[in-house]
Design an enzyme around this catalytic site. Structure first.
Site, PDB file in Angstrom:
ATOM      1  N   ASP A 195       0.841  -1.201   0.000  1.00  0.00           N
ATOM      2  CA  ASP A 195       0.000   0.000   0.000  1.00  0.00           C
ATOM      3  C   ASP A 195       0.873   1.247   0.000  1.00  0.00           C
ATOM      4  O   ASP A 195       1.838   1.335   0.765  1.00  0.00           O
ATOM      5  CB  ASP A 195      -0.870   0.058   1.255  1.00  0.00           C
ATOM      6  CG  ASP A 195      -1.697  -1.193   1.482  1.00  0.00           C
ATOM      7  OD1 ASP A 195      -1.168  -2.294   1.290  1.00  0.00           O
ATOM      8  OD2 ASP A 195      -2.855  -1.053   1.888  1.00  0.00           O
ATOM      9  N   ASP A 216      -0.741  -3.012  -4.234  1.00  0.00           N
ATOM     10  CA  ASP A 216      -1.901  -2.983  -3.344  1.00  0.00           C
ATOM     11  C   ASP A 216      -2.542  -1.614  -3.488  1.00  0.00           C
ATOM     12  O   ASP A 216      -2.323  -0.928  -4.497  1.00  0.00           O
ATOM     13  CB  ASP A 216      -1.503  -3.301  -1.902  1.00  0.00           C
ATOM     14  CG  ASP A 216      -2.614  -3.990  -1.116  1.00  0.00           C
ATOM     15  OD1 ASP A 216      -3.714  -3.404  -1.028  1.00  0.00           O
ATOM     16  OD2 ASP A 216      -2.408  -5.099  -0.601  1.00  0.00           O
ATOM     17  N   ASP A 217      -3.315  -1.196  -2.491  1.00  0.00           N
ATOM     18  CA  ASP A 217      -4.033   0.072  -2.610  1.00  0.00           C
ATOM     19  C   ASP A 217      -3.075   1.234  -2.843  1.00  0.00           C
ATOM     20  O   ASP A 217      -2.041   1.356  -2.175  1.00  0.00           O
ATOM     21  CB  ASP A 217      -4.843   0.344  -1.344  1.00  0.00           C
ATOM     22  CG  ASP A 217      -5.987  -0.648  -1.155  1.00  0.00           C
ATOM     23  OD1 ASP A 217      -6.546  -1.104  -2.169  1.00  0.00           O
ATOM     24  OD2 ASP A 217      -6.309  -0.957  -0.001  1.00  0.00           O
ATOM     25  N   HIS A 238      -4.211  -1.986  -6.471  1.00  0.00           N
ATOM     26  CA  HIS A 238      -5.598  -2.390  -6.253  1.00  0.00           C
ATOM     27  C   HIS A 238      -6.567  -1.222  -6.336  1.00  0.00           C
ATOM     28  O   HIS A 238      -7.739  -1.369  -6.011  1.00  0.00           O
ATOM     29  CB  HIS A 238      -5.736  -3.066  -4.885  1.00  0.00           C
ATOM     30  CG  HIS A 238      -5.041  -4.384  -4.808  1.00  0.00           C
ATOM     31  ND1 HIS A 238      -4.986  -5.128  -3.642  1.00  0.00           N
ATOM     32  CD2 HIS A 238      -4.364  -5.101  -5.742  1.00  0.00           C
ATOM     33  CE1 HIS A 238      -4.299  -6.248  -3.872  1.00  0.00           C
ATOM     34  NE2 HIS A 238      -3.907  -6.246  -5.124  1.00  0.00           N
ATOM     35  N   ARG A 271     -12.912   2.079  -4.989  1.00  0.00           N
ATOM     36  CA  ARG A 271     -13.414   1.001  -4.139  1.00  0.00           C
ATOM     37  C   ARG A 271     -13.797   1.520  -2.754  1.00  0.00           C
ATOM     38  O   ARG A 271     -13.094   2.346  -2.170  1.00  0.00           O
ATOM     39  CB  ARG A 271     -12.319  -0.062  -3.994  1.00  0.00           C
ATOM     40  CG  ARG A 271     -12.737  -1.343  -3.303  1.00  0.00           C
ATOM     41  CD  ARG A 271     -11.556  -2.297  -3.259  1.00  0.00           C
ATOM     42  NE  ARG A 271     -11.943  -3.650  -2.872  1.00  0.00           N
ATOM     43  CZ  ARG A 271     -11.094  -4.634  -2.615  1.00  0.00           C
ATOM     44  NH1 ARG A 271      -9.789  -4.420  -2.711  1.00  0.00           N
ATOM     45  NH2 ARG A 271     -11.527  -5.830  -2.278  1.00  0.00           N
ATOM     46  N   LYS A 273     -15.004  -0.479   0.828  1.00  0.00           N
ATOM     47  CA  LYS A 273     -15.232  -1.795   1.431  1.00  0.00           C
ATOM     48  C   LYS A 273     -15.420  -1.649   2.935  1.00  0.00           C
ATOM     49  O   LYS A 273     -14.606  -1.036   3.622  1.00  0.00           O
ATOM     50  CB  LYS A 273     -14.088  -2.759   1.101  1.00  0.00           C
ATOM     51  CG  LYS A 273     -12.681  -2.195   1.308  1.00  0.00           C
ATOM     52  CD  LYS A 273     -11.600  -3.142   0.818  1.00  0.00           C
ATOM     53  CE  LYS A 273     -10.225  -2.525   0.961  1.00  0.00           C
ATOM     54  NZ  LYS A 273      -9.131  -3.439   0.576  1.00  0.00           N
TER      55      LYS A 273
END
Length: 377
Positions: A195, A216-217, A238, A271, A273
């Site tokens: 991340d 990743d993010d 991501h 995104r 979540k």
């Protein structure tokens, strides 16, 4: 004799007038004299230890080609107000399996910046095994930007972080501008959970014009208020995420603006979540003017069923998503990806503004649930 004394007095008086003034050292609140603070340069294998030892004595800390020993945090926490930290040349870190961080900075009115050509090189391939923080080698996080107030991090270039890069926690009015995270090598060498920016329990975080290539993010906001993420170029990861929200000590996100960003060759575009069975809230999030390309999983994904890193397929209402604005989110995904996927528990997503969302190239989801008025899959 009298005339001689008068002559000497005259000479001394002239000398006193013409002498350079003596600047008294600054005094503390008790009137005790303090030594003037200095500009300090530290380098080589002893640079980290010397910087840590003398950080309170320096108004400017220059780290020139510092080699940080294995298992050691370059600990620049608790700096004096107004301190400037400058990275020059290549900052390197010894190898050890440990949790890190490799660098930690805290204080008020702090400026951390990279000189032209400076690199903080984590040489993450020594740890990479495709498992990130989920197993295998214990890998150090890179940079703790914790408890920074009215501070700036600018023009820092980080290469090949072992796992997560910036942990931003307990910050108040922190600006990060012109930051580069280059974990390109991790694509082929096993980088995972890298991340770029993880934000938690902070108020007033402004991340402008970052360039990120990771696994990743690009951004993950787990909690916090008044967070702004603008002008980002995110590749290989991501996507740009809110969450996961829930299951921590702080589970409230309120007031996040993500604007004018380009997300390419990533698993997801934008995104949100929230954690299955958890409690908390996501309020006032805006995604505006986002361009997507080469997305392999979801262009837009909003789900309330996140658990242990995987969706359950059953959303829960404990972390409602309200006041969401999705404006001018456009671009393409791969043919095997899903354009838009929304999975909300009944009544747990409300008061959304949904306009100019145009994602194409992939499949239309038939599993969307709980869409508030105006939103569409």
């Amino acid at each position: 004799m009298a005339s001689l004394k008068l002559a000497l007095v005259g000479l001394l008086g002239a000398a006193a007038v013409n002498a350079a003034p003596v600047i008294a050292p600054e005094a503390d609140v008790l009137g005790n004299a303090l030594l003037p603070r200095a500009s300090c340069t530290f380098s080589g294998s002893s640079g980290a230890a010397n910087a840590i030892k003398n950080k309170k004595s320096c108004s400017t800390i220059t780290l020139n080609n510092v080699a940080v020993p294995a298992g050691t945090t370059l600990d620049l926490t608790g700096l004096n107000k107004g301190t400037t930290v400058v990275f020059e040349g290549s900052t390197t870190f010894g190898y050890k399996e440990w949790e890190g961080p490799l660098v930690s900075v805290s204080g008020t009115s702090i400026t951390v910046k990279g000189a032209s050509g400076a690199v903080l090189n984590g040489d993450g391939a020594r740890w990479w095994d495709g498992k990130g923080t989920n197993g295998g080698k214990t890998k150090p996080k890179f940079f703790y930007a914790h408890s920074l107030t009215s501070s700036t991090i600018e023009n820092i270039y980080i290469k090949n972080s072992p796992v997560q890069v910036f942990s931003i926690n307990g910050a108040k009015e922190l600006t990060l501008t012109g930051v580069t995270v280059d974990n390109t090598d991790g694509d082929s060498k096993g980088g995972h959970n890298t991340d770029a920016f993880d934000v938690g329990s902070s108020n007033g975080v402004y991340i402008t014009n970052p360039t990120v290539h990771n696994q990743d993010d690009c951004l993950a906001v787990n909690s916090g208020t008044n967070v702004h993420f603008t002008g980002a170029k995110c590749t290989g990861g991501h996507g740009i995420s809110i969450g996961s929200v829930g299951g921590r000590s702080d589970n409230a996100v309120n007031g996040v603006t993500i604007e004018n960003c380009n997300i390419s060759n990533s698993q997801n575009g934008v995104r949100i979540k929230t954690v299955y069975g958890a409690t908390g809230s996501v309020k006032g999030v805006t995604y505006k003017d986002i361009t997507l390309s080469g997305i392999t999983k979801y262009g837009v994904v909003i789900e309330q069923d996140y658990k242990n890193g995987s969706p359950t397929g059953t959303p829960t209402s404990g972390v409602p998503i309200t006041g969401l604005t999705m404006s001018n989110v456009k671009g393409s995904v791969s043919s095997s990806a899903t354009d838009v996927y929304i999975l909300c528990a009944s009544g747990a997503c409300s008061n959304w503004s949904w306009s100019g969302v145009s994602v194409s190239g992939g499949m239309k989801s038939s599993k969307c649930k709980g869409l508030p008025s105006g939103a569409s899959c």
